[in-house]
Design a protein around this motif. Structure first.
Motif, short mmCIF file in Angstrom:
data_model
loop_
_atom_site.label_atom_id
_atom_site.label_comp_id
_atom_site.label_asym_id
_atom_site.label_seq_id
_atom_site.Cartn_x
_atom_site.Cartn_y
_atom_site.Cartn_z
N MET A 1 54.54 16.01 -18.98
CA MET A 1 54.16 15.80 -17.59
C MET A 1 53.19 16.85 -17.07
SD MET A 1 55.23 12.97 -16.71
CE MET A 1 56.04 12.18 -15.35
N ASP A 2 53.29 18.08 -17.58
CA ASP A 2 52.37 19.13 -17.11
C ASP A 2 50.94 18.79 -17.49
OD1 ASP A 2 54.31 20.63 -15.90
OD2 ASP A 2 54.70 21.86 -17.68
N ARG A 3 50.79 18.35 -18.73
CA ARG A 3 49.46 18.01 -19.20
C ARG A 3 48.93 16.77 -18.49
NH1 ARG A 3 48.22 17.39 -25.46
NH2 ARG A 3 46.09 16.65 -25.22
N LEU A 4 49.83 15.82 -18.28
CA LEU A 4 49.45 14.60 -17.59
C LEU A 4 49.01 14.91 -16.16
CD1 LEU A 4 49.28 11.52 -17.45
CD2 LEU A 4 51.69 11.47 -16.87
N LYS A 5 49.75 15.80 -15.52
CA LYS A 5 49.42 16.22 -14.16
C LYS A 5 48.00 16.77 -14.11
CE LYS A 5 51.12 19.87 -11.22
NZ LYS A 5 52.27 20.78 -10.99
N GLU A 6 47.67 17.63 -15.07
CA GLU A 6 46.32 18.19 -15.11
C GLU A 6 45.25 17.12 -15.24
OE1 GLU A 6 45.64 21.27 -18.08
OE2 GLU A 6 47.51 22.19 -17.42
N SER A 7 45.49 16.16 -16.12
CA SER A 7 44.44 15.15 -16.32
C SER A 7 44.32 14.21 -15.13
CB SER A 7 44.64 14.39 -17.63
OG SER A 7 45.91 13.80 -17.68
N LEU A 8 45.45 13.99 -14.43
CA LEU A 8 45.38 13.14 -13.22
C LEU A 8 44.57 13.84 -12.12
CD1 LEU A 8 49.04 11.75 -12.98
CD2 LEU A 8 46.99 10.52 -13.68
N ILE A 9 44.84 15.13 -11.95
CA ILE A 9 44.12 15.88 -10.92
C ILE A 9 42.62 15.97 -11.26
CG2 ILE A 9 43.85 18.17 -9.86
CD1 ILE A 9 46.92 18.49 -10.15
N LYS A 10 42.36 16.15 -12.54
CA LYS A 10 40.96 16.23 -12.98
C LYS A 10 40.24 14.91 -12.71
CE LYS A 10 38.36 17.35 -17.10
NZ LYS A 10 38.51 17.26 -18.56
N PHE A 11 40.94 13.81 -12.94
CA PHE A 11 40.34 12.49 -12.75
C PHE A 11 40.16 12.16 -11.26
CE2 PHE A 11 41.18 7.84 -12.17
CZ PHE A 11 39.96 7.38 -12.65
N LEU A 12 41.19 12.47 -10.46
CA LEU A 12 41.19 12.03 -9.07
C LEU A 12 40.52 13.01 -8.11
CD1 LEU A 12 44.81 10.61 -8.98
CD2 LEU A 12 42.71 9.27 -8.81
N GLY A 13 40.50 14.28 -8.47
CA GLY A 13 39.95 15.27 -7.56
C GLY A 13 40.91 15.54 -6.42
N ASP A 14 40.44 16.29 -5.42
CA ASP A 14 41.32 16.68 -4.32
C ASP A 14 41.45 15.58 -3.28
OD1 ASP A 14 41.80 19.21 -5.39
OD2 ASP A 14 39.88 19.92 -4.61
#
Ligand SMILES: [Zn+2]
Length: 132
Positions: A119-132
């Motif tokens: 989940m930590d890695r997934l969280k990073e990739s979601l934030i990277k994809f979606l932005g702020d």
């Protein structure tokens, strides 16, 4: 009738995907992202939609969608041709949907079932994809 078989089949695929999909939705929600579900008007009927960002997320089961080099996408020894063809068709359909989405100005992200275990890695990739 072929079309009914396919609809039934897709429903089964979707229900197979539902557990990882829920995990992704919970994570997105906890990160503060708001989304819509299953936009049927968009190509490929994406699982999670961010209309204002023009971004979509597909949560894909590794087996049904042919995740390359993934242990979970291993095709059974028996009926290999049958499964290979079925999964090949799904992969083709996925590719088409993503191309059509891109042509319409939508960015898409594939979240593989196996990636919901980290989940930590997934969280990073979601934030990277979606932005702020
Ligand atoms: Zn996988």
């Amino acid at each position: 009738m072929a079309s009914i078989d396919r609809a039934e089949n897709m429903r089964r695929i979707r229900s197979k995907d539902s557990k990882p999909e829920l995990a992704v939705r919970r994570l997105l929600f906890s990160l503060g992202y708001r989304y819509r579900l299953h936009a049927r008007k968009l190509p490929g009927n994406p699982d999670i939609v961010f209309p204002s960002r023009r971004k979509v997320i597909f949560v894909h089961g590794c087996f049904w969608h042919g995740h390359l080099d993934c242990a979970r996408s291993h095709v059974p020894q028996t009926n290999q041709a049958y499964w290979g063809e079925k999964i090949g068709r799904n992969m083709e359909r996925d590719e088409n949907s993503q191309r059509k989405l891109a042509e319409a100005g939508w960015q898409s992200l594939i979240v593989w079932e196996c990636s919901t275990r980290d989940m930590d890695r997934l969280k990073e990739s979601l934030i990277k994809f979606l932005g702020d």
